[in-house]
Design an enzyme around this catalytic site. Structure first.
Site, PDB file in Angstrom:
ATOM      1  CG  ASN A  80      -2.956   4.896  -4.438  1.00 22.40           C
ATOM      2  OD1 ASN A  80      -3.794   4.487  -3.642  1.00 22.40           O
ATOM      3  ND2 ASN A  80      -1.759   4.328  -4.560  1.00 22.40           N
ATOM      4  CG  PHE A 138      -7.517  -6.585  -5.833  1.00 23.64           C
ATOM      5  CD1 PHE A 138      -7.219  -7.651  -4.999  1.00 23.64           C
ATOM      6  CD2 PHE A 138      -8.815  -6.072  -5.821  1.00 23.64           C
ATOM      7  CE1 PHE A 138      -8.177  -8.199  -4.171  1.00 23.64           C
ATOM      8  CE2 PHE A 138      -9.785  -6.604  -4.995  1.00 23.64           C
ATOM      9  CZ  PHE A 138      -9.475  -7.670  -4.163  1.00 23.64           C
ATOM     10  CE  LYS A 175       7.475  23.638   2.664  1.00 21.31           C
ATOM     11  NZ  LYS A 175       7.025  24.957   3.046  1.00 21.31           N
TER      12      LYS A 175
HETATM   13  N1  CTP Z   1       1.242  -4.308  -7.691  1.00 25.46           N
HETATM   14  C1  CTP Z   1       2.405  -4.673  -7.043  1.00 25.46           C
HETATM   15  N2  CTP Z   1       3.511  -3.893  -7.143  1.00 25.46           N
HETATM   16  C2  CTP Z   1       3.503  -2.784  -7.890  1.00 25.46           C
HETATM   17  C3  CTP Z   1       2.309  -2.400  -8.562  1.00 25.46           C
HETATM   18  C4  CTP Z   1       1.200  -3.189  -8.440  1.00 25.46           C
HETATM   19  O1  CTP Z   1       2.428  -5.699  -6.368  1.00 25.46           O
HETATM   20  N3  CTP Z   1       4.582  -2.050  -7.981  1.00 25.46           N
HETATM   21  C5  CTP Z   1       0.080  -5.206  -7.583  1.00 25.46           C
HETATM   22  C6  CTP Z   1      -1.147  -4.579  -6.943  1.00 25.46           C
HETATM   23  O2  CTP Z   1      -1.168  -4.822  -5.548  1.00 25.46           O
HETATM   24  C7  CTP Z   1      -2.284  -5.310  -7.638  1.00 25.46           C
HETATM   25  C8  CTP Z   1      -1.717  -5.616  -9.016  1.00 25.46           C
HETATM   26  O3  CTP Z   1      -0.297  -5.509  -8.898  1.00 25.46           O
HETATM   27  O4  CTP Z   1      -2.575  -6.531  -7.014  1.00 25.46           O
HETATM   28  C9  CTP Z   1      -2.186  -4.749 -10.136  1.00 25.46           C
HETATM   29  O5  CTP Z   1      -2.016  -3.389  -9.806  1.00 25.46           O
HETATM   30  P1  CTP Z   1      -2.376  -2.263 -10.893  1.00 25.46           P
HETATM   31  O6  CTP Z   1      -2.103  -0.936 -10.299  1.00 25.46           O
HETATM   32  O7  CTP Z   1      -3.747  -2.525 -11.445  1.00 25.46           O
HETATM   33  O8  CTP Z   1      -1.399  -2.633 -12.046  1.00 25.46           O
HETATM   34  P2  CTP Z   1       0.054  -2.169 -12.386  1.00 25.46           P
HETATM   35  O9  CTP Z   1       0.961  -3.330 -12.341  1.00 25.46           O
HETATM   36  O10 CTP Z   1       0.459  -1.018 -11.522  1.00 25.46           O
HETATM   37  O11 CTP Z   1      -0.088  -1.743 -13.889  1.00 25.46           O
HETATM   38  P3  CTP Z   1      -0.756  -0.395 -14.512  1.00 25.46           P
HETATM   39  O12 CTP Z   1      -0.588   0.669 -13.468  1.00 25.46           O
HETATM   40  O13 CTP Z   1       0.035  -0.157 -15.728  1.00 25.46           O
HETATM   41  O14 CTP Z   1      -2.184  -0.745 -14.802  1.00 25.46           O
END
Ligand code: CTP
Length: 408
Positions: free
Chosen positions: A208, A319, A284
């Site tokens: 990402n 976050f 690959k």
């Molecule tokens: N996070 C985590 N482990 C994951 C996904 C996310 O610890 N597998 C943590 C991120 O570091 C962040 C928080 O969860 O602190 C929220 O991440 P976000 O991407 O906003 O949320 P998701 O849980 O991934 O939910 P969605 O993608 O559905 O919004």
């Protein structure tokens, strides 16, 4: 205000060196112990005797003039609480950025583990030179704080950017560092940063746009406030605190778990991929005659949710990156994840968030919105986030101390 503190001032050979006499006096007026090191060229602009009288200390110039058996660069580095290099010439900046230690000042810098402030001053064309800018960026990357030069009338007779920033700015920032150092001392703070990388085959991956800047800014801010910091990051970075480089969500989970039990808090600023490839191809993957292919993905562990569920005394902060319905999604997410605070930011805006140097966030706890932090540089936002997370705790501690003092 600064009794018991030692400020080490490094002066390199630029015309602004004369201004540093006043800077020394500003620190002395606040009872700081001031040590001064000059490059040999600095003495073309200011005398050793002046600096010695003002600082009331021996001034260091030559690396091999050793009064006792202590290597000079190590003893200077051990004694001081903060180092200020002003003016920092292009030459001295270039040497530090490239690890050159050919005089006392540059040797001390390389052995110095505490905060270093660098205030450059030079001609505007020199300042804008790409190589010099690259050196400045490199210094920032390694945790040096740059106090940017200002625009104005330069000693060479031209107008432009390159003038040493104001002495007040150097003084105030130094005092801020010296006084903020203690706020988080004794706390171990684990911070994650960057976007995880989930391999598909030896040449492809899922990731990402996270740059890791917000997590890094938090780690730097916590470190400068005296915390023991562990930064778990997907981005290549070197710092004076512990940095664990990871790649995938599974690596990050392992690293977080290994630091969790001894941590006071964990801040999950990383953008963790929700899914990874079910099977990582050993070779690959070749293009086929089909127009479509299907990549099977499996869910990654939710690190934030897991540690929130098993925390005891730790504070856990998450976050939340949202491209729509920020407030509503954040309210739901903090309940779902079970963390103590959630820092929400809007990733649909190009002027803040992912790869920007700026951010604007809303902080939630389980009872709802705590604070909105207006758009500012991530370094500033980082300090404000730590203030929200630990500010209340400090007030509680103060109240407890006060309560004990009057035996209530
Ligand atoms: N996070 C985590 N482990 C994951 C996904 C996310 O610890 N597998 C943590 C991120 O570091 C962040 C928080 O969860 O602190 C929220 O991440 P976000 O991407 O906003 O949320 P998701 O849980 O991934 O939910 P969605 O993608 O559905 O919004």
């Amino acid at each position: 205000m600064l009794s018991g503190k030692t400020v080490l001032i490094g002066i390199s050979g630029g015309i602004a060196a004369y201004k540093i006499c006043e800077l020394i006096r500003m620190f002395k007026r606040q009872n700081a112990n001031v040590r001064v090191i000059c490059t040999p060229n600095a003495l073309n602009f200011v005398t050793k005797l002046t600096l010695q009288n003002l600082s009331q200390n021996e001034v260091g110039i030559e690396e091999f003039e050793i009064p006792d058996f202590k290597p000079e660069h190590i003893s200077y580095a051990d004694e001081a609480d903060v180092m200020v290099i002003a003016p920092a010439t292009a030459n001295t900046i270039g040497k530090i950025a490239n690890g050159i230690c050919d005089n006392l000042l540059t040797s001390v810098v390389s052995a110095f583990k505490k905060p270093i402030l660098i205030a450059p001053a030079m001609n505007c064309n020199m300042w804008q030179n790409g190589i010099i800018q690259e050196n400045i960026e490199k210094l920032r990357k390694y945790g040096y704080e740059i106090l940017e030069p200002e625009t104005g009338f330069l000693a060479c007779g031209t107008e432009g950017v390159g003038r040493l920033c104001s002495l007040e700015k150097i003084f105030e920032r130094t005092v801020e560092i010296l006084n903020s150092k203690k706020k988080l001392s004794g706390k171990k703070i684990v911070i994650t940063a960057g976007g995880t990388i989930e391999n598909i085959d030896p040449v492809r991956y899922i990731s990402n746009y996270s740059s890791g800047k917000m997590g890094l800014a938090l780690a730097d801010a916590a470190f400068s406030q005296g915390a023991e910091v562990v930064l778990i990051t997907t981005v290549d970075i070197t710092r004076g605190y512990k940095v664990i480089k990871v790649k995938s969500a599974l690596d990050m989970q392992l690293a977080v778990n290994s630091e969790f039990d001894t941590a006071d808090s964990v801040i999950m600023a990383a953008a963790v991929a929700d899914y990874r490839a079910k099977n990582i191809a050993g070779q690959k993957m070749k293009k086929t005659s089909e127009n479509e292919i299907t990549l099977e993905l499996v869910k990654n562990p939710d690190i934030l949710k897991e540690i929130s569920a098993r925390k005891t005394t730790q504070k856990v902060i998450g976050f939340c990156a949202e491209s729509e319905n920020l407030i509503q999604n954040a309210r739901e997410k903090i309940q779902k994840k079970g963390c103590d605070f959630l820092i929400a930011n809007d990733i649909s805006r190009s002027d803040i968030g992912f790869s920007s140097d700026y951010n604007e966030v809303v902080i939630f706890d389980k009872n709802g919105m705590v604070k909105r932090l207006e758009r500012a540089e991530k370094t500033k936002i980082a300090g404000q986030i730590l203030e929200v997370i630990y500010g209340q705790e400090r007030t509680d501690e103060k109240n407890r101390e006060l309560c004990t003092a009057v035996s209530c």
